[in-house]
Design a protein around this motif. Structure first.
Motif, PDB file in Angstrom:
ATOM      1  N   GLY A 145       0.819  -1.208   0.000  1.00 44.96           N
ATOM      2  CA  GLY A 145       0.000   0.000   0.000  1.00 44.96           C
ATOM      3  C   GLY A 145       0.850   1.255   0.000  1.00 44.96           C
ATOM      4  O   GLY A 145       0.582   2.216  -0.732  1.00 44.96           O
ATOM      5  N   PHE A 146       1.884   1.227   0.787  1.00 43.02           N
ATOM      6  CA  PHE A 146       2.841   2.333   0.870  1.00 43.02           C
ATOM      7  C   PHE A 146       3.362   2.687  -0.513  1.00 43.02           C
ATOM      8  O   PHE A 146       3.303   3.852  -0.949  1.00 43.02           O
ATOM      9  CB  PHE A 146       3.975   1.887   1.792  1.00 43.02           C
ATOM     10  N   LYS A 147       3.814   1.688  -1.251  1.00 42.20           N
ATOM     11  CA  LYS A 147       4.368   1.953  -2.584  1.00 42.20           C
ATOM     12  C   LYS A 147       3.301   2.444  -3.549  1.00 42.20           C
ATOM     13  O   LYS A 147       3.553   3.309  -4.386  1.00 42.20           O
ATOM     14  CB  LYS A 147       5.016   0.679  -3.130  1.00 42.20           C
ATOM     15  N   THR A 148       2.111   1.885  -3.432  1.00 43.78           N
ATOM     16  CA  THR A 148       1.024   2.306  -4.318  1.00 43.78           C
ATOM     17  C   THR A 148       0.719   3.788  -4.142  1.00 43.78           C
ATOM     18  O   THR A 148       0.607   4.533  -5.116  1.00 43.78           O
ATOM     19  CB  THR A 148      -0.244   1.493  -4.023  1.00 43.78           C
ATOM     20  N   VAL A 149       0.605   4.211  -2.891  1.00 41.46           N
ATOM     21  CA  VAL A 149       0.271   5.608  -2.644  1.00 41.46           C
ATOM     22  C   VAL A 149       1.415   6.517  -3.084  1.00 41.46           C
ATOM     23  O   VAL A 149       1.191   7.548  -3.723  1.00 41.46           O
ATOM     24  CB  VAL A 149      -0.061   5.847  -1.153  1.00 41.46           C
ATOM     25  N   LEU A 150       2.643   6.146  -2.757  1.00 38.23           N
ATOM     26  CA  LEU A 150       3.785   6.979  -3.146  1.00 38.23           C
ATOM     27  C   LEU A 150       3.812   7.174  -4.659  1.00 38.23           C
ATOM     28  O   LEU A 150       4.029   8.279  -5.147  1.00 38.23           O
ATOM     29  CB  LEU A 150       5.092   6.338  -2.689  1.00 38.23           C
ATOM     30  N   GLU A 151       3.598   6.102  -5.370  1.00 33.70           N
ATOM     31  CA  GLU A 151       3.643   6.211  -6.827  1.00 33.70           C
ATOM     32  C   GLU A 151       2.539   7.117  -7.348  1.00 33.70           C
ATOM     33  O   GLU A 151       2.752   7.897  -8.280  1.00 33.70           O
ATOM     34  CB  GLU A 151       3.549   4.824  -7.462  1.00 33.70           C
ATOM     35  N   ALA A 152       1.390   7.059  -6.696  1.00 33.92           N
ATOM     36  CA  ALA A 152       0.277   7.909  -7.125  1.00 33.92           C
ATOM     37  C   ALA A 152       0.541   9.377  -6.821  1.00 33.92           C
ATOM     38  O   ALA A 152      -0.064  10.267  -7.408  1.00 33.92           O
ATOM     39  CB  ALA A 152      -1.015   7.453  -6.450  1.00 33.92           C
ATOM     40  N   MET A 153       1.457   9.637  -5.906  1.00 29.63           N
ATOM     41  CA  MET A 153       1.773  11.019  -5.549  1.00 29.63           C
ATOM     42  C   MET A 153       2.760  11.672  -6.496  1.00 29.63           C
ATOM     43  O   MET A 153       2.939  12.889  -6.497  1.00 29.63           O
ATOM     44  CB  MET A 153       2.350  11.075  -4.132  1.00 29.63           C
ATOM     45  N   MET A 154       3.463  10.842  -7.279  1.00 30.88           N
ATOM     46  CA  MET A 154       4.520  11.392  -8.146  1.00 30.88           C
ATOM     47  C   MET A 154       3.938  12.128  -9.340  1.00 30.88           C
ATOM     48  O   MET A 154       2.857  11.812  -9.805  1.00 30.88           O
ATOM     49  CB  MET A 154       5.390  10.257  -8.694  1.00 30.88           C
ATOM     50  N   ASP A 155       4.697  13.084  -9.853  1.00 31.72           N
ATOM     51  CA  ASP A 155       4.391  13.659 -11.155  1.00 31.72           C
ATOM     52  C   ASP A 155       4.678  12.612 -12.222  1.00 31.72           C
ATOM     53  O   ASP A 155       5.443  11.684 -12.001  1.00 31.72           O
ATOM     54  CB  ASP A 155       5.269  14.901 -11.409  1.00 31.72           C
ATOM     55  N   ASP A 156       4.088  12.793 -13.382  1.00 29.72           N
ATOM     56  CA  ASP A 156       4.215  11.779 -14.420  1.00 29.72           C
ATOM     57  C   ASP A 156       5.664  11.533 -14.845  1.00 29.72           C
ATOM     58  O   ASP A 156       6.075  10.396 -15.047  1.00 29.72           O
ATOM     59  CB  ASP A 156       3.378  12.165 -15.642  1.00 29.72           C
ATOM     60  N   ASP A 157       6.436  12.617 -14.969  1.00 30.50           N
ATOM     61  CA  ASP A 157       7.810  12.421 -15.437  1.00 30.50           C
ATOM     62  C   ASP A 157       8.666  11.750 -14.367  1.00 30.50           C
ATOM     63  O   ASP A 157       9.598  11.018 -14.671  1.00 30.50           O
ATOM     64  CB  ASP A 157       8.434  13.730 -15.916  1.00 30.50           C
ATOM     65  N   MET A 158       8.326  11.982 -13.089  1.00 32.79           N
ATOM     66  CA  MET A 158       9.061  11.286 -12.032  1.00 32.79           C
ATOM     67  C   MET A 158       8.684   9.809 -12.033  1.00 32.79           C
ATOM     68  O   MET A 158       9.520   8.952 -11.784  1.00 32.79           O
ATOM     69  CB  MET A 158       8.722  11.884 -10.675  1.00 32.79           C
ATOM     70  N   LYS A 159       7.418   9.542 -12.337  1.00 32.64           N
ATOM     71  CA  LYS A 159       6.972   8.159 -12.407  1.00 32.64           C
ATOM     72  C   LYS A 159       7.761   7.439 -13.494  1.00 32.64           C
ATOM     73  O   LYS A 159       8.190   6.308 -13.326  1.00 32.64           O
ATOM     74  CB  LYS A 159       5.471   8.136 -12.727  1.00 32.64           C
ATOM     75  N   ARG A 160       7.964   8.148 -14.605  1.00 34.62           N
ATOM     76  CA  ARG A 160       8.751   7.549 -15.694  1.00 34.62           C
ATOM     77  C   ARG A 160      10.170   7.257 -15.232  1.00 34.62           C
ATOM     78  O   ARG A 160      10.704   6.175 -15.452  1.00 34.62           O
ATOM     79  CB  ARG A 160       8.777   8.490 -16.901  1.00 34.62           C
ATOM     80  N   ALA A 161      10.791   8.237 -14.589  1.00 33.53           N
ATOM     81  CA  ALA A 161      12.160   8.057 -14.109  1.00 33.53           C
ATOM     82  C   ALA A 161      12.232   6.887 -13.130  1.00 33.53           C
ATOM     83  O   ALA A 161      13.143   6.060 -13.193  1.00 33.53           O
ATOM     84  CB  ALA A 161      12.653   9.333 -13.433  1.00 33.53           C
ATOM     85  N   TYR A 162      11.235   6.819 -12.264  1.00 31.70           N
ATOM     86  CA  TYR A 162      11.178   5.766 -11.253  1.00 31.70           C
ATOM     87  C   TYR A 162      11.127   4.396 -11.913  1.00 31.70           C
ATOM     88  O   TYR A 162      11.884   3.489 -11.565  1.00 31.70           O
ATOM     89  CB  TYR A 162       9.945   6.003 -10.375  1.00 31.70           C
ATOM     90  N   HIS A 163      10.255   4.259 -12.894  1.00 27.04           N
ATOM     91  CA  HIS A 163      10.131   2.973 -13.563  1.00 27.04           C
ATOM     92  C   HIS A 163      11.339   2.642 -14.408  1.00 27.04           C
ATOM     93  O   HIS A 163      11.739   1.484 -14.506  1.00 27.04           O
ATOM     94  CB  HIS A 163       8.853   2.933 -14.410  1.00 27.04           C
ATOM     95  N   ALA A 164      11.928   3.671 -15.015  1.00 23.59           N
ATOM     96  CA  ALA A 164      13.120   3.437 -15.829  1.00 23.59           C
ATOM     97  C   ALA A 164      14.222   2.835 -14.957  1.00 23.59           C
ATOM     98  O   ALA A 164      14.898   1.889 -15.358  1.00 23.59           O
ATOM     99  CB  ALA A 164      13.585   4.739 -16.461  1.00 23.59           C
ATOM    100  N   LEU A 165      14.376   3.366 -13.755  1.00 27.20           N
ATOM    101  CA  LEU A 165      15.388   2.842 -12.847  1.00 27.20           C
ATOM    102  C   LEU A 165      15.063   1.416 -12.424  1.00 27.20           C
ATOM    103  O   LEU A 165      15.922   0.541 -12.404  1.00 27.20           O
ATOM    104  CB  LEU A 165      15.479   3.733 -11.607  1.00 27.20           C
ATOM    105  N   ARG A 166      13.794   1.202 -12.058  1.00 32.44           N
ATOM    106  CA  ARG A 166      13.344  -0.132 -11.657  1.00 32.44           C
ATOM    107  C   ARG A 166      13.632  -1.173 -12.716  1.00 32.44           C
ATOM    108  O   ARG A 166      14.185  -2.229 -12.448  1.00 32.44           O
ATOM    109  CB  ARG A 166      11.827  -0.113 -11.460  1.00 32.44           C
ATOM    110  N   ASP A 167      13.193  -0.840 -13.966  1.00 31.18           N
ATOM    111  CA  ASP A 167      13.251  -1.823 -15.030  1.00 31.18           C
ATOM    112  C   ASP A 167      14.665  -1.998 -15.557  1.00 31.18           C
ATOM    113  O   ASP A 167      14.986  -2.998 -16.176  1.00 31.18           O
ATOM    114  CB  ASP A 167      12.303  -1.416 -16.164  1.00 31.18           C
ATOM    115  N   GLY A 168      15.506  -0.954 -15.309  1.00 32.82           N
ATOM    116  CA  GLY A 168      16.877  -1.023 -15.797  1.00 32.82           C
ATOM    117  C   GLY A 168      17.722  -2.003 -14.982  1.00 32.82           C
ATOM    118  O   GLY A 168      18.855  -2.275 -15.353  1.00 32.82           O
ATOM    119  N   ARG A 169      17.164  -2.507 -13.867  1.00 36.31           N
ATOM    120  CA  ARG A 169      17.973  -3.383 -13.020  1.00 36.31           C
ATOM    121  C   ARG A 169      17.640  -4.856 -13.216  1.00 36.31           C
ATOM    122  O   ARG A 169      16.562  -5.181 -13.673  1.00 36.31           O
ATOM    123  CB  ARG A 169      17.737  -3.016 -11.547  1.00 36.31           C
TER     124      ARG A 169
END
Lengths: 169, 169
Positions: A145-169
């Motif tokens: 739940g913590f991660k779900t809410v945090l992700e919903a709080m991000m701006d769209d471009d930060m969400k992209r950066a976040y996922h890019a980092l996640r998926d890059g690993r």
DNA sequence: TTGGAATGTCAACAAGACTGACGTATTTTC
DNA sequence: GAAAATACGTCAGTCTTGTTGACATTCCAA
């Protein structure tokens, strides 16, 4: 104004968690938690002439070794002048290396040296220790739940950066 | 070092959410989410010669009208000199009033003026709007988990401050 | 009543963010 | 091949927000 009330009256019990008071609590929780979140690395850094800005740079260079200055800029959301001040000291002190790009020679690729990796370990061990304790206390469902809410709080471009980092690993 | 691995190996599938990689993801989520969290009020404040520090002061004076400088200090976690600069401008600009304490004349009791309350509304409306969207997208269970983890991340004295504010309302 | 503790103010300084302007090397585009 | 765009570095100046140090006022307790 008084949107909470409106919500409350119009949609009944099910949306009680969206009242202004509940939101205000969440806002304050975010404020206090972020202080805890940065406290341990800050303590380590203080007295060694580095600050939170250095920590952030080190963190993301560690995650994406060989990343370019421009890339880092986008992730950190600061100006190049601001980042440059930090990078310069890190390079001077031998924690980061900067290599001219092979295909595009305008680019500089950033990597942590052994000393840099060592400091990164030290900092992220401290930060992860707190995170681990919090996660353990809260349990897996709460963490989800913590991660779900945090992700919903991000701006769209930060969400992209976040996922890019996640998926890059 | 490599505690995540240890955890992982020793306790099997159930604790997979405590791996270093999962923790690192949480750390980054926290970083990006906090940026979103402060973005809207920052935008409103910019150009009116106020910053995040003013927002924080206004927020907590609104929550606890008549609070003392010392009290506010403990909540915000800054030095009194730092807070004083912020308070001085807010008082000069007529957003906050400072009254000498009745029983203890060393204390100053702080309250928002009408203009102060107005700005507070404007700022917290913006911040709550983002929070509300995030909450709505995530749903009540996720929100419960979100708060649980945040609280577990706080230092003990921040936890106390957090609950004092909650219970005082 | 007097000395120490608590509260708050003023002054000076540092970190880290920002803007704006400029220089250089390299790549891309026409 | 010349011109425009991109990537990076740097200098200079400003702003916000944190810090220490010094000091005045007020309260309380020995």
């Amino acid at each position: 104004m008084a949107e909470g009330q409106t919500q409350n009256a119009s949609s009944g019990q099910a949306l009680l968690y969206l009242t202004d008071e509940q939101l205000r609590q969440g806002i304050e929780a975010m404020f206090f938690a972020y202080r805890g979140f940065t406290a341990d690395p800050d303590r380590i850094l203080e007295g060694m002439s580095y600050g939170r800005a250095h920590h952030r740079a080190i963190h993301f260079i560690h995650c994406a070794p060989g990343t370019t200055v421009n890339n880092l800029l986008a992730i950190l959301g600061v100006t190049k002048q601001s980042l440059n001040r930090v990078l310069r000291t890190l390079i001077e002190d031998g924690l980061v290396t900067s290599h001219v790009g092979r295909s595009d020679k305008r680019e500089r690729h950033l990597t942590l040296t052994d000393a840099g990796e060592e400091l990164e370990q030290q900092l992220s061990d401290a930060q992860r220790a707190r995170m681990r304790d919090a996660y353990r206390k809260a349990g897996p469902e709460a963490v989800a739940g913590f991660k779900t809410v945090l992700e919903a709080m991000m701006d769209d471009d930060m969400k992209r950066a976040y996922h890019a980092l996640r998926d890059g690993r």
